[in-house]
Motif scaffolding. Structure first.
Motif, PDB file in Angstrom:
ATOM      1  N   CYS A 126     -31.405 -87.227 -13.340  1.00  0.00           N
ATOM      2  CA  CYS A 126     -32.593 -86.359 -13.330  1.00  0.00           C
ATOM      3  C   CYS A 126     -33.525 -86.644 -14.510  1.00  0.00           C
ATOM      4  CB  CYS A 126     -32.162 -84.898 -13.341  1.00  0.00           C
ATOM      5  SG  CYS A 126     -31.054 -84.512 -14.707  1.00  0.00           S
ATOM      6  N   THR A 127     -33.001 -87.223 -15.585  1.00  0.00           N
ATOM      7  CA  THR A 127     -33.857 -87.465 -16.762  1.00  0.00           C
ATOM      8  C   THR A 127     -34.451 -88.875 -16.779  1.00  0.00           C
ATOM      9  OG1 THR A 127     -32.097 -88.314 -18.200  1.00  0.00           O
ATOM     10  CG2 THR A 127     -32.397 -85.919 -18.172  1.00  0.00           C
ATOM     11  N   PRO A 129     -36.872 -91.725 -15.976  1.00  0.00           N
ATOM     12  CA  PRO A 129     -38.207 -91.776 -15.368  1.00  0.00           C
ATOM     13  C   PRO A 129     -38.243 -92.639 -14.102  1.00  0.00           C
ATOM     14  CG  PRO A 129     -38.352 -92.069 -17.743  1.00  0.00           C
ATOM     15  CD  PRO A 129     -36.888 -92.099 -17.402  1.00  0.00           C
ATOM     16  N   THR A 165     -41.673 -77.279 -15.770  1.00  0.00           N
ATOM     17  CA  THR A 165     -42.076 -78.664 -15.512  1.00  0.00           C
ATOM     18  C   THR A 165     -42.621 -79.339 -16.776  1.00  0.00           C
ATOM     19  OG1 THR A 165     -44.259 -77.973 -14.802  1.00  0.00           O
ATOM     20  CG2 THR A 165     -42.609 -78.221 -13.082  1.00  0.00           C
ATOM     21  N   TRP A 170     -38.080 -81.339 -18.853  1.00  0.00           N
ATOM     22  CA  TRP A 170     -37.664 -82.655 -18.351  1.00  0.00           C
ATOM     23  C   TRP A 170     -36.388 -83.079 -19.083  1.00  0.00           C
ATOM     24  CZ3 TRP A 170     -41.153 -86.580 -15.729  1.00  0.00           C
ATOM     25  CH2 TRP A 170     -40.445 -87.740 -15.409  1.00  0.00           C
ATOM     26  N   ASP A 176     -37.759 -83.062 -13.747  1.00  0.00           N
ATOM     27  CA  ASP A 176     -37.849 -84.153 -12.762  1.00  0.00           C
ATOM     28  C   ASP A 176     -36.613 -84.200 -11.856  1.00  0.00           C
ATOM     29  OD1 ASP A 176     -39.526 -86.179 -11.688  1.00  0.00           O
ATOM     30  OD2 ASP A 176     -38.146 -87.691 -12.466  1.00  0.00           O
ATOM     31  N   ARG A 178     -34.599 -83.655  -8.488  1.00  0.00           N
ATOM     32  CA  ARG A 178     -35.083 -83.908  -7.127  1.00  0.00           C
ATOM     33  C   ARG A 178     -34.250 -83.143  -6.111  1.00  0.00           C
ATOM     34  NH1 ARG A 178     -38.002 -88.777  -7.429  1.00  0.00           N
ATOM     35  NH2 ARG A 178     -38.895 -88.829  -9.519  1.00  0.00           N
TER      36      ARG A 178
END
Ligand SMILES: C[S@@+](CC[C@H](N)C(=O)[O-])C[C@H]1O[C@@H](n2cnc3c(N)ncnc32)[C@H](O)[C@@H]1O
Length: 262
Positions: A126-127, A129, A165, A170, A176, A178
């Motif tokens: 999730c972290t 980019p 957000t 983040w 981020d 999903r």
């Protein structure tokens, strides 16, 4: 605008801090050792196998897998501090010959092709980019038939409240995150076919409650320790309150995903 490089540096820096260890303990993911065992069991780890731990943090998972499942583990983390910590803790536990840690990026891990039987990545995809690049790397280092075990923050189609957000969110694994479908799609794009999915939302809520309890106790017993470690209690409590609300509303969860290299 925040660049991918800035996000990565911020993340590695944040998870290097003593304050994180103070609030999270040894294991930096929801569910702790119990969920790591569930992940290892679901992956079907067998003695002698080679496992990669991507974003290995302070190394608690690598030590657990080596000592309880009799596998060898190569961990990779972008925080040099965590790599150092993890290497020292493994040596102290007498596991230095079976557990190794490398400083590197999950999107380009310094590990050879096709030698791993399994790969774990807990609370970290999730972290990243560029999640597609990370998934391609997972597939590159796994042998054919090798398995990926992920546990991660997931969101629903309702999305996140705007306050969750930010860059801080983040780095805290939320902004981020999903949907489960997004994650399985990203894995499929790298040739990793999903075999199993299970929900562990309760583990995420329990982790948030534990952070709140630790912070509240430290505010009473050791406020200077918090200040010295750069913890702003009001900010942390505001985030945990928002996150707990979003979990209870079904907007954020925590999911275990097993996929296989086809
Ligand atoms: C939430 S912690 C999880 C650590 C560990 N997997 C665990 O469960 O205890 C996230 C970890 O990801 C690492 N990290 C963040 N971005 C990374 C990247 N691009 N490549 C490798 N490690 C990264 C951080 O340094 C941190 O140790």
């Amino acid at each position: 605008m925040t660049t991918p490089q800035a996000i990565k540096s911020c993340c590695a820096d944040m998870y290097s801090r003593d304050a994180v260890a103070l609030l999270l303990g040894d294991s930096y993911h929801p569910g702790g050792a119990a969920l790591t065992r569930r992940l290892a069991d679901t992956l079907g780890l067998r003695p002698g196998q080679r496992v990669a731990d991507i974003a290995s943090g302070p190394g608690a998972t690598a030590r657990l897998l080596a000592s309880e499942y009799d596998v060898t583990v190569n961990g990779v983390d972008l925080s040099a501090t965590n790599v150092d910590r993890a290497q020292r803790a493994a040596a102290q536990a007498g596991l230095g010959n079976r557990v190794h840690f490398h400083h590197g990026d999950a999107e380009a891990p310094p590990l050879p092709d096709t030698i791993f039987d399994a790969l774990v990545c807990e609370c970290a995809l999730c972290t990243f980019p560029d999640k597609n690049a990370a998934a391609q790397q997972f597939a590159r280092i796994l042998r054919p038939g090798g398995r990926v075990g992920i546990t991660d923050v997931t969101i629903t189609d309702a999305g996140l409240p705007a306050e969750l957000t930010t860059l801080t969110a983040w780095v805290a694994c939320v902004a981020d995150a999903r949907t489960v479908d997004d994650y399985t799609g990203i894995l499929a794009g790298a040739g990793l076919r999903t075999r199993h999915i299970e929900s562990h939302d309760d583990a995420l809520l329990a982790m948030i409650k534990r952070i709140d309890a630790r912070l509240t106790a430290l505010l009473i017993t050791a406020p200077k320790l918090l200040a010295d470690n750069g913890v702003a209690p009001d900010t942390v409590l505001a985030y945990t309150r928002l996150a707990a609300h979003a979990i209870k509303a079904g907007r954020i969860g925590y999911t275990l995903i097993i996929a296989e290299k086809t």
